[in-house]
Design a protein around this motif. Sequence first.
Motif, PDB file in Angstrom:
ATOM      1  N   LEU A  64     -56.725  47.394  75.563  1.00 37.18           N
ATOM      2  CA  LEU A  64     -56.850  46.313  74.673  1.00 37.18           C
ATOM      3  C   LEU A  64     -57.000  45.011  75.456  1.00 37.18           C
ATOM      4  O   LEU A  64     -56.930  44.936  76.517  1.00 37.18           O
ATOM      5  N   ASP A  65     -57.803  44.166  74.691  1.00 39.35           N
ATOM      6  CA  ASP A  65     -58.085  42.577  75.028  1.00 39.35           C
ATOM      7  C   ASP A  65     -57.326  41.901  74.361  1.00 39.35           C
ATOM      8  O   ASP A  65     -57.059  41.937  72.893  1.00 39.35           O
ATOM      9  N   ILE A  66     -56.324  41.188  75.081  1.00 40.73           N
ATOM     10  CA  ILE A  66     -55.235  40.268  74.559  1.00 40.73           C
ATOM     11  C   ILE A  66     -55.592  38.639  74.881  1.00 40.73           C
ATOM     12  O   ILE A  66     -55.130  37.818  74.447  1.00 40.73           O
ATOM     13  N   THR A  67     -57.025  38.302  75.214  1.00 38.83           N
ATOM     14  CA  THR A  67     -57.449  37.039  75.671  1.00 38.83           C
ATOM     15  C   THR A  67     -57.291  36.009  74.381  1.00 38.83           C
ATOM     16  O   THR A  67     -57.488  35.103  74.730  1.00 38.83           O
ATOM     17  N   ARG A  68     -57.366  36.666  73.094  1.00 37.39           N
ATOM     18  CA  ARG A  68     -57.393  35.968  71.911  1.00 37.39           C
ATOM     19  C   ARG A  68     -56.376  35.758  71.112  1.00 37.39           C
ATOM     20  O   ARG A  68     -56.077  35.117  70.059  1.00 37.39           O
ATOM     21  N   GLY A  69     -55.087  36.002  71.668  1.00 46.12           N
ATOM     22  CA  GLY A  69     -53.811  35.656  71.202  1.00 46.12           C
ATOM     23  C   GLY A  69     -53.267  36.860  70.222  1.00 46.12           C
ATOM     24  O   GLY A  69     -54.081  37.669  70.075  1.00 46.12           O
ATOM     25  N   PRO A  70     -51.952  36.657  70.001  1.00 48.02           N
ATOM     26  CA  PRO A  70     -51.559  37.776  69.155  1.00 48.02           C
ATOM     27  C   PRO A  70     -51.946  38.243  67.784  1.00 48.02           C
ATOM     28  O   PRO A  70     -51.938  39.461  67.515  1.00 48.02           O
ATOM     29  N   VAL A  71     -52.364  37.256  67.133  1.00 51.38           N
ATOM     30  CA  VAL A  71     -52.853  37.756  65.749  1.00 51.38           C
ATOM     31  C   VAL A  71     -54.053  38.566  65.908  1.00 51.38           C
ATOM     32  O   VAL A  71     -54.175  39.409  65.396  1.00 51.38           O
ATOM     33  N   ALA A  72     -54.943  38.072  66.693  1.00 50.08           N
ATOM     34  CA  ALA A  72     -56.144  38.952  66.981  1.00 50.08           C
ATOM     35  C   ALA A  72     -55.733  40.383  67.500  1.00 50.08           C
ATOM     36  O   ALA A  72     -56.524  41.234  67.140  1.00 50.08           O
ATOM     37  N   ALA A 128     -53.098  41.807  66.796  1.00 51.27           N
ATOM     38  CA  ALA A 128     -52.617  42.614  65.596  1.00 51.27           C
ATOM     39  C   ALA A 128     -53.440  43.047  64.976  1.00 51.27           C
ATOM     40  O   ALA A 128     -53.567  44.417  64.455  1.00 51.27           O
ATOM     41  N   ILE A 129     -54.736  42.384  64.452  1.00 43.81           N
ATOM     42  CA  ILE A 129     -55.767  42.805  63.558  1.00 43.81           C
ATOM     43  C   ILE A 129     -56.482  43.892  64.345  1.00 43.81           C
ATOM     44  O   ILE A 129     -56.965  44.930  63.694  1.00 43.81           O
ATOM     45  N   GLY A 130     -56.927  43.682  65.633  1.00 43.26           N
ATOM     46  CA  GLY A 130     -57.522  44.704  66.350  1.00 43.26           C
ATOM     47  C   GLY A 130     -56.611  45.998  66.449  1.00 43.26           C
ATOM     48  O   GLY A 130     -57.385  46.945  66.146  1.00 43.26           O
ATOM     49  N   LEU A 131     -55.183  46.188  66.540  1.00 41.51           N
ATOM     50  CA  LEU A 131     -54.787  47.233  66.344  1.00 41.51           C
ATOM     51  C   LEU A 131     -54.554  47.955  65.364  1.00 41.51           C
ATOM     52  O   LEU A 131     -54.787  49.250  65.133  1.00 41.51           O
ATOM     53  N   ALA A 132     -54.555  47.231  63.990  1.00 42.24           N
ATOM     54  CA  ALA A 132     -54.509  47.735  63.014  1.00 42.24           C
ATOM     55  C   ALA A 132     -55.877  48.404  62.728  1.00 42.24           C
ATOM     56  O   ALA A 132     -56.051  49.354  62.111  1.00 42.24           O
ATOM     57  N   GLU A 133     -57.007  47.928  63.162  1.00 44.80           N
ATOM     58  CA  GLU A 133     -58.334  48.423  62.929  1.00 44.80           C
ATOM     59  C   GLU A 133     -58.309  49.724  63.845  1.00 44.80           C
ATOM     60  O   GLU A 133     -59.008  50.815  63.359  1.00 44.80           O
ATOM     61  N   ALA A 134     -57.893  49.484  64.969  1.00 52.03           N
ATOM     62  CA  ALA A 134     -57.912  50.734  65.922  1.00 52.03           C
ATOM     63  C   ALA A 134     -57.111  51.935  65.463  1.00 52.03           C
ATOM     64  O   ALA A 134     -57.473  53.061  65.416  1.00 52.03           O
ATOM     65  N   ALA A 135     -55.885  51.658  64.890  1.00 50.07           N
ATOM     66  CA  ALA A 135     -54.987  52.569  64.093  1.00 50.07           C
ATOM     67  C   ALA A 135     -55.717  53.191  62.902  1.00 50.07           C
ATOM     68  O   ALA A 135     -55.372  54.605  62.842  1.00 50.07           O
ATOM     69  N   ALA A 139     -34.173  37.474  68.745  1.00 51.49           N
ATOM     70  CA  ALA A 139     -33.781  38.074  70.139  1.00 51.49           C
ATOM     71  C   ALA A 139     -34.902  38.069  71.310  1.00 51.49           C
ATOM     72  O   ALA A 139     -34.557  38.306  72.195  1.00 51.49           O
ATOM     73  N   ALA A 140     -36.030  37.603  70.853  1.00 51.76           N
ATOM     74  CA  ALA A 140     -37.054  37.693  71.815  1.00 51.76           C
ATOM     75  C   ALA A 140     -37.721  36.189  71.709  1.00 51.76           C
ATOM     76  O   ALA A 140     -38.761  36.177  71.407  1.00 51.76           O
ATOM     77  N   PRO A 141     -37.419  34.976  72.529  1.00 59.17           N
ATOM     78  CA  PRO A 141     -37.638  33.938  72.374  1.00 59.17           C
ATOM     79  C   PRO A 141     -39.045  33.594  72.968  1.00 59.17           C
ATOM     80  O   PRO A 141     -39.784  32.753  72.270  1.00 59.17           O
ATOM     81  N   LEU A 142     -39.561  34.235  73.664  1.00 53.86           N
ATOM     82  CA  LEU A 142     -40.643  34.063  74.426  1.00 53.86           C
ATOM     83  C   LEU A 142     -41.876  34.820  73.416  1.00 53.86           C
ATOM     84  O   LEU A 142     -42.944  33.906  73.413  1.00 53.86           O
ATOM     85  N   ALA A 143     -41.598  35.612  72.934  1.00 60.42           N
ATOM     86  CA  ALA A 143     -42.617  36.509  71.901  1.00 60.42           C
ATOM     87  C   ALA A 143     -42.992  35.478  70.716  1.00 60.42           C
ATOM     88  O   ALA A 143     -43.844  35.119  70.253  1.00 60.42           O
ATOM     89  N   ALA A 144     -41.812  34.740  70.400  1.00 60.45           N
ATOM     90  CA  ALA A 144     -41.713  33.885  69.393  1.00 60.45           C
ATOM     91  C   ALA A 144     -42.486  32.542  69.632  1.00 60.45           C
ATOM     92  O   ALA A 144     -43.241  31.830  68.925  1.00 60.45           O
ATOM     93  N   ALA A 145     -42.349  32.200  70.937  1.00 66.17           N
ATOM     94  CA  ALA A 145     -42.882  31.003  71.286  1.00 66.17           C
ATOM     95  C   ALA A 145     -44.530  31.327  71.259  1.00 66.17           C
ATOM     96  O   ALA A 145     -45.288  30.139  71.016  1.00 66.17           O
ATOM     97  N   VAL A 146     -44.882  32.245  71.811  1.00 62.07           N
ATOM     98  CA  VAL A 146     -46.398  32.466  71.773  1.00 62.07           C
ATOM     99  C   VAL A 146     -47.207  32.606  70.439  1.00 62.07           C
ATOM    100  O   VAL A 146     -48.441  32.947  70.466  1.00 62.07           O
ATOM    101  N   GLY A 147     -46.614  33.117  69.644  1.00 61.55           N
ATOM    102  CA  GLY A 147     -46.827  33.586  68.175  1.00 61.55           C
ATOM    103  C   GLY A 147     -47.990  32.771  67.640  1.00 61.55           C
ATOM    104  O   GLY A 147     -49.042  33.642  67.204  1.00 61.55           O
ATOM    105  N   PRO A 148     -48.097  31.517  67.529  1.00 61.09           N
ATOM    106  CA  PRO A 148     -49.140  30.738  67.088  1.00 61.09           C
ATOM    107  C   PRO A 148     -50.382  30.597  67.662  1.00 61.09           C
ATOM    108  O   PRO A 148     -51.318  30.042  67.343  1.00 61.09           O
ATOM    109  N   ALA A 149     -50.335  31.103  69.081  1.00 63.58           N
ATOM    110  CA  ALA A 149     -51.436  31.097  70.091  1.00 63.58           C
ATOM    111  C   ALA A 149     -52.618  31.631  69.690  1.00 63.58           C
ATOM    112  O   ALA A 149     -52.583  32.795  69.413  1.00 63.58           O
ATOM    113  N   VAL A 150     -53.759  31.042  69.721  1.00 63.02           N
ATOM    114  CA  VAL A 150     -54.931  31.439  69.555  1.00 63.02           C
ATOM    115  C   VAL A 150     -55.789  31.941  70.760  1.00 63.02           C
ATOM    116  O   VAL A 150     -56.952  32.335  70.650  1.00 63.02           O
ATOM    117  N   GLY A 151     -55.171  31.823  71.807  1.00 64.15           N
ATOM    118  CA  GLY A 151     -55.755  32.204  73.031  1.00 64.15           C
ATOM    119  C   GLY A 151     -54.753  32.426  73.981  1.00 64.15           C
ATOM    120  O   GLY A 151     -53.802  31.873  73.861  1.00 64.15           O
TER     121      GLY A 151
END
Length: 326
Positions: free
Chosen positions: A111-119, A121-128, A288-300
């Motif tokens: 996986l490439d995570i350099t474009r942020g969580p939403v990218a 997630a979309i990539g994982l849906a496509e791969a799955a 329960a996971a504030p760090l994951a919540a904090a990065v949620g909107p990030a696009v990179g």
Amino acid sequence: MWPPFSLALDALSRSKRALLIGLGGGGDVVGAFALTSLLEQFGTDWIVGGVAWERSPIDPMPGPRSLEEIRGGRPCGSAAVLADAETTNADGVHFSESRMAGHLGRPTLLLDITRGPVAVAIGLAEAATELDCDLVVVVDVGGDVLAHGDEPGLASPLCDAIMLSAAAWLARAETRAAPGPAWQGEVIAAVYGPGCDGELTPSEVLERIGGLGAAEALLGAWGLTPEACELVEGAAEVVPTEASLQAVRCARGERGTTHIRSGRRTVELTPLGALTFFFDPIKAVDEAAPLAAAVGPAVGLDEANEALKALGVGTELELERARAQT
């Protein structure tokens, strides 16, 4: 009230094929691989994978690698490649997933995570969808994915936060849309070997797991079997990892203090380290996971890194960049 410990096992048993992702980069793919022992009992097929981010001793270039920096394999969705034993980064360094592919004699997902969580997630849906997987399980080795940011030993929160956030996005139906039919599977997160990476202590991880219970996010637990221990040991012969092996030591009854990372990290070997806890990524991120919540909107990657820095949390990306300048 905590949910019954059968919910995760029910999902694993219902699945026809599961995608198991080591969410922390490096050797986390070995911790994810341990779960194949459980899946085999249910007759569930599986594919393992992980993040294209190796530890500095293996890949001195700071940060994760993007798709453009991956050589070999074949594209699988917009954020991943199916890696084989020859897949490397642009500098010729083999990924842990490449080594795992060679060990298994079958491809792994990188996986490439350099474009942020939403990218992601979309990539994982496509791969799955492409891989015909109806279940995605993201697996953290150690439990630092549940960190709050003030733990003294926390060293690598960024990759974990991006991936748990991506899992939550993937679990939300509105994020699954991709070209063609939307993916309709389930998503589970897991902590393998609590405390075994030397970042959060066993007591800190146990407290965080209690927080999952309070948020009604806890889905179940599973203990390493002798067969799973053998799988981990075999994979660790070709994939550089220390943390995943500490869980095996815990499962075999070893107790006391040991050291990993050339003595830089201390691990307490306890019965807790032999367990894997499963949890709901949406409820975890929401409560329960504030760090994951904090990065949620990030696009990179840099935006996600800045989100953690704004909370006063240092990251592995900063450490690697500083190390590369010395």
